[in-house]
Design a protein around this motif. Sequence first.
Motif, mmCIF file in Angstrom:
data_model
loop_
_atom_site.group_PDB
_atom_site.id
_atom_site.type_symbol
_atom_site.label_atom_id
_atom_site.label_comp_id
_atom_site.label_asym_id
_atom_site.label_seq_id
_atom_site.Cartn_x
_atom_site.Cartn_y
_atom_site.Cartn_z
ATOM 1 N N THR A 62 0.833 -1.200 0.000
ATOM 2 C CA THR A 62 0.000 0.000 0.000
ATOM 3 C C THR A 62 0.870 1.253 0.000
ATOM 4 N N PHE A 63 1.911 1.248 0.824
ATOM 5 C CA PHE A 63 2.835 2.381 0.840
ATOM 6 C C PHE A 63 3.497 2.561 -0.518
ATOM 7 N N ALA A 64 3.943 1.468 -1.099
ATOM 8 C CA ALA A 64 4.617 1.540 -2.398
ATOM 9 C C ALA A 64 3.666 2.022 -3.480
ATOM 10 N N ARG A 65 2.409 1.575 -3.424
ATOM 11 C CA ARG A 65 1.439 1.972 -4.439
ATOM 12 C C ARG A 65 1.103 3.460 -4.339
ATOM 13 N N ASP A 68 5.220 6.171 -1.539
ATOM 14 C CA ASP A 68 6.038 6.492 -0.379
ATOM 15 C C ASP A 68 7.507 6.102 -0.543
ATOM 16 N N PHE A 69 7.799 5.201 -1.459
ATOM 17 C CA PHE A 69 9.177 4.777 -1.671
ATOM 18 C C PHE A 69 9.773 5.358 -2.950
ATOM 19 N N ASP A 70 9.068 6.278 -3.585
ATOM 20 C CA ASP A 70 9.549 6.844 -4.842
ATOM 21 C C ASP A 70 10.882 7.571 -4.680
ATOM 22 N N ARG A 91 8.573 11.036 -10.875
ATOM 23 C CA ARG A 91 7.355 10.767 -10.104
ATOM 24 C C ARG A 91 6.132 10.677 -11.017
ATOM 25 N N LYS A 92 6.046 11.541 -12.008
ATOM 26 C CA LYS A 92 4.928 11.474 -12.962
ATOM 27 C C LYS A 92 4.934 10.157 -13.719
ATOM 28 N N ASP A 93 6.117 9.719 -14.157
ATOM 29 C CA ASP A 93 6.234 8.439 -14.861
ATOM 30 C C ASP A 93 5.817 7.275 -13.954
ATOM 31 N N ARG A 94 6.222 7.313 -12.697
ATOM 32 C CA ARG A 94 5.873 6.244 -11.751
ATOM 33 C C ARG A 94 4.361 6.208 -11.496
ATOM 34 N N GLU A 95 3.720 7.359 -11.395
ATOM 35 C CA GLU A 95 2.269 7.394 -11.173
ATOM 36 C C GLU A 95 1.521 6.793 -12.347
ATOM 37 N N GLU A 96 2.017 7.027 -13.549
ATOM 38 C CA GLU A 96 1.390 6.430 -14.727
ATOM 39 C C GLU A 96 1.566 4.915 -14.737
ATOM 40 N N GLN A 97 2.701 4.441 -14.277
ATOM 41 C CA GLN A 97 2.980 3.005 -14.274
ATOM 42 C C GLN A 97 2.209 2.262 -13.188
#
Length: 124
Positions: A62-65, A68-70, A91-97
């Motif tokens: 849940t934290f990773a999703r 929180d670990f970005d 961070r934008k790329d990670r949110e899309e993934q």
Amino acid sequence: MMKKIFGSFKKINPRVLPVFIPVTLAYPAVKALLASSNKLTVFSDVLLIISLALIIVGVVLTFARHGDFDITRYVFRRGVDKNAKSFEEYRKDREEQRGESFNYPLFFGLIYFALSLLIAYLFC
């Protein structure tokens, strides 16, 4: 609130359930079958331990999703690749993934925890 914790219930993959449930219940079932006495108590105790482990994994997921670990992942990636993009772009790329996947470990951890307590109080 439930969607934020577990993800979307619509994202449950029916092919995951027939694999996840037997794998997570295999150890408690084997321990109960091999116990010389109090098989239901042994099953309940081992199920409690499995449920707590699943809850811990589910909370970390849940934290990773939620990202929180970005920053940690970005720092490690930046250490390897000196030409990495800025943190905001990363961070934008990670949110899309990431997407809204269902948190199976947390969901089944809570169900197994309740089942373990129910067995312990009703039958043992």
